[in-house]
Motif scaffolding. Sequence first.
Motif, PDB file in Angstrom:
ATOM      1  N   PHE A  90      40.502 -34.760  81.848  1.00  7.10           N
ATOM      2  CA  PHE A  90      41.748 -34.546  82.590  1.00  7.10           C
ATOM      3  C   PHE A  90      42.483 -35.872  82.751  1.00  7.10           C
ATOM      4  O   PHE A  90      43.698 -35.959  82.565  1.00  7.10           O
ATOM      5  N   GLN A 119      43.779 -28.959  76.967  1.00  5.96           N
ATOM      6  CA  GLN A 119      45.124 -29.395  77.323  1.00  5.96           C
ATOM      7  C   GLN A 119      45.380 -29.157  78.808  1.00  5.96           C
ATOM      8  O   GLN A 119      44.674 -28.396  79.466  1.00  5.96           O
ATOM      9  N   ILE A 120      46.412 -29.816  79.325  1.00 12.36           N
ATOM     10  CA  ILE A 120      46.778 -29.648  80.729  1.00 12.36           C
ATOM     11  C   ILE A 120      47.708 -28.445  80.869  1.00 12.36           C
ATOM     12  O   ILE A 120      48.660 -28.290  80.104  1.00 12.36           O
ATOM     13  N   LYS A 168      43.973 -36.915  79.377  1.00  9.82           N
ATOM     14  CA  LYS A 168      45.206 -36.195  79.046  1.00  9.82           C
ATOM     15  C   LYS A 168      46.377 -36.666  79.909  1.00  9.82           C
ATOM     16  O   LYS A 168      47.523 -36.665  79.451  1.00  9.82           O
ATOM     17  N   LEU A 169      46.108 -37.072  81.146  1.00 10.54           N
ATOM     18  CA  LEU A 169      47.176 -37.621  81.977  1.00 10.54           C
ATOM     19  C   LEU A 169      47.700 -38.928  81.391  1.00 10.54           C
ATOM     20  O   LEU A 169      48.908 -39.187  81.371  1.00 10.54           O
ATOM     21  N   ARG A 180      49.821 -38.169  78.480  1.00  9.13           N
ATOM     22  CA  ARG A 180      51.133 -37.692  78.914  1.00  9.13           C
ATOM     23  C   ARG A 180      52.045 -38.838  79.340  1.00  9.13           C
ATOM     24  O   ARG A 180      53.246 -38.843  79.034  1.00  9.13           O
ATOM     25  N   ARG A 187      39.943 -30.146  87.470  1.00 10.41           N
ATOM     26  CA  ARG A 187      40.611 -31.399  87.825  1.00 10.41           C
ATOM     27  C   ARG A 187      39.607 -32.553  87.947  1.00 10.41           C
ATOM     28  O   ARG A 187      39.993 -33.672  88.263  1.00 10.41           O
ATOM     29  N   SER A 234      48.389 -28.963  88.505  1.00  4.84           N
ATOM     30  CA  SER A 234      48.069 -29.143  87.086  1.00  4.84           C
ATOM     31  C   SER A 234      46.559 -29.289  86.949  1.00  4.84           C
ATOM     32  O   SER A 234      45.892 -29.818  87.845  1.00  4.84           O
ATOM     33  N   ALA A 235      46.022 -28.805  85.829  1.00  5.22           N
ATOM     34  CA  ALA A 235      44.577 -28.861  85.602  1.00  5.22           C
ATOM     35  C   ALA A 235      44.301 -28.747  84.110  1.00  5.22           C
ATOM     36  O   ALA A 235      45.142 -28.280  83.341  1.00  5.22           O
ATOM     37  N   LEU A 236      43.114 -29.179  83.734  1.00  7.16           N
ATOM     38  CA  LEU A 236      42.696 -29.145  82.332  1.00  7.16           C
ATOM     39  C   LEU A 236      42.051 -27.797  82.028  1.00  7.16           C
ATOM     40  O   LEU A 236      41.180 -27.337  82.770  1.00  7.16           O
ATOM     41  N   TYR A 285      50.100 -26.175  83.702  1.00  5.33           N
ATOM     42  CA  TYR A 285      50.845 -26.346  84.949  1.00  5.33           C
ATOM     43  C   TYR A 285      51.104 -24.964  85.546  1.00  5.33           C
ATOM     44  O   TYR A 285      51.558 -24.048  84.855  1.00  5.33           O
TER      45      TYR A 285
END
Length: 412
Positions: free
Chosen positions: A202, A135-136, A205-206, A209, A197, A178-180, A138
């Motif tokens: 990644f 998951q990402i 998941k973006l 989102r 990243r 933000s990163a995975l 923050y």
Amino acid sequence: MSNELLTILEYIEQERGINRETTVRALENAILSASRKSIHPASELKVRIDPPTGKIQAWAVLEVVEGTPNCDQLTIERARERFPEVQPGDKVEWEVTPRNFGRIAAQTARQAIIQQLRKAEKDNVQELFADRIGQILYGTVVSVEAGNIIIDFQKSQGILPVKERIHDEQYSNGDQISALLLKVDTNTSGPSLIVSRTSPNFVAKLFEREVSEIHDNLVTIKAIAREPGKRTKIAVASSDPRVDPVGACVGLRGIRVRRITDELGSERIDIVPWDEDIRKFAANALLPAKVQSVEVDEEKHELRVIVADDQSKVAFGRKAQNVRLSAKLLGWNIKLCDENIRSRGPSIDEQIRIAAEKLADAAGISTADAGKLVAAGFVTVDGLKAADLDAVAAIEGLNFGEVSAAIARLKD
């Protein structure tokens, strides 16, 4: 030490959420281990901390005997001073707290508290983040150490290693990032959360989102191929014929995909429709090039893709990036051929070599210069004639004088 210890125990319990009894037992064991030689020669010793008062005492378990005792024994006369009913052979707990025990215990307690906190924090991190892998997260940049970025994720710190950073991205203390989450490593002495990243996931998941259709499983990401910071190809499919998967990912006026490219530092993203037919999928993957036909070699797991001569440059892409990413997306080897030559070498490098030789002959330049031009995306004579001279001059190691003269001849 008593008041200080009580304050620390209270802080650990209230702020860190660590059970006081657990902390007290850990401290008792640490103090006993560090202070055994200075307490008493008995083989069975105990250290106890009184939680209400913070008082630290040492005790020895001794056997009551008549006559001369050894280090693990106590005379019956001494024992009956405190335990009137004791009999020979009984075992009693006898306080043996040394006079200087407070100083020794205080130093050991501080070290044990730090170790206990670290262990408890690692355990908490494992519990909090184990189910968030993939998951990402923050957070806020805390520091940059030897290229590795240390990030505060509130509940714990994480590290973005150099190899997981997008090239040319720069961060300063206090920047949001933000990163995975790749993994939780509680065995390391540094931050436990390892993030990325550069992972293709990644990007996935973006999209999840930003694109509600992906989040709701109406649109599925079938494959991703990525060169971080440069270009990504993503193949999508829809479970509902009324939903256009590419349009859903792009969004109205491109707003959805633009948010993702902004997050990735303007990394180019190609969104193509997935297809069960590998021929159609290959044609989609090589967009924006127009493919004439695709031949499948199941034995070699290879696709021979035929394109018009004027589409060869587009199909290859700058430094062969388009065909390379397409091959990753498909999971097949690609042999790219123009309409006049239906077979190239077995690899992209071989295709580049053949294209360079062809360009060298047609333009009257060296094979080495032709190879640099092909790698930069100038694959055909028509493409070279239309080239911007500034772009050609920027190619590293190129004999610009010879090549610019050749372009002038071609235009004449």
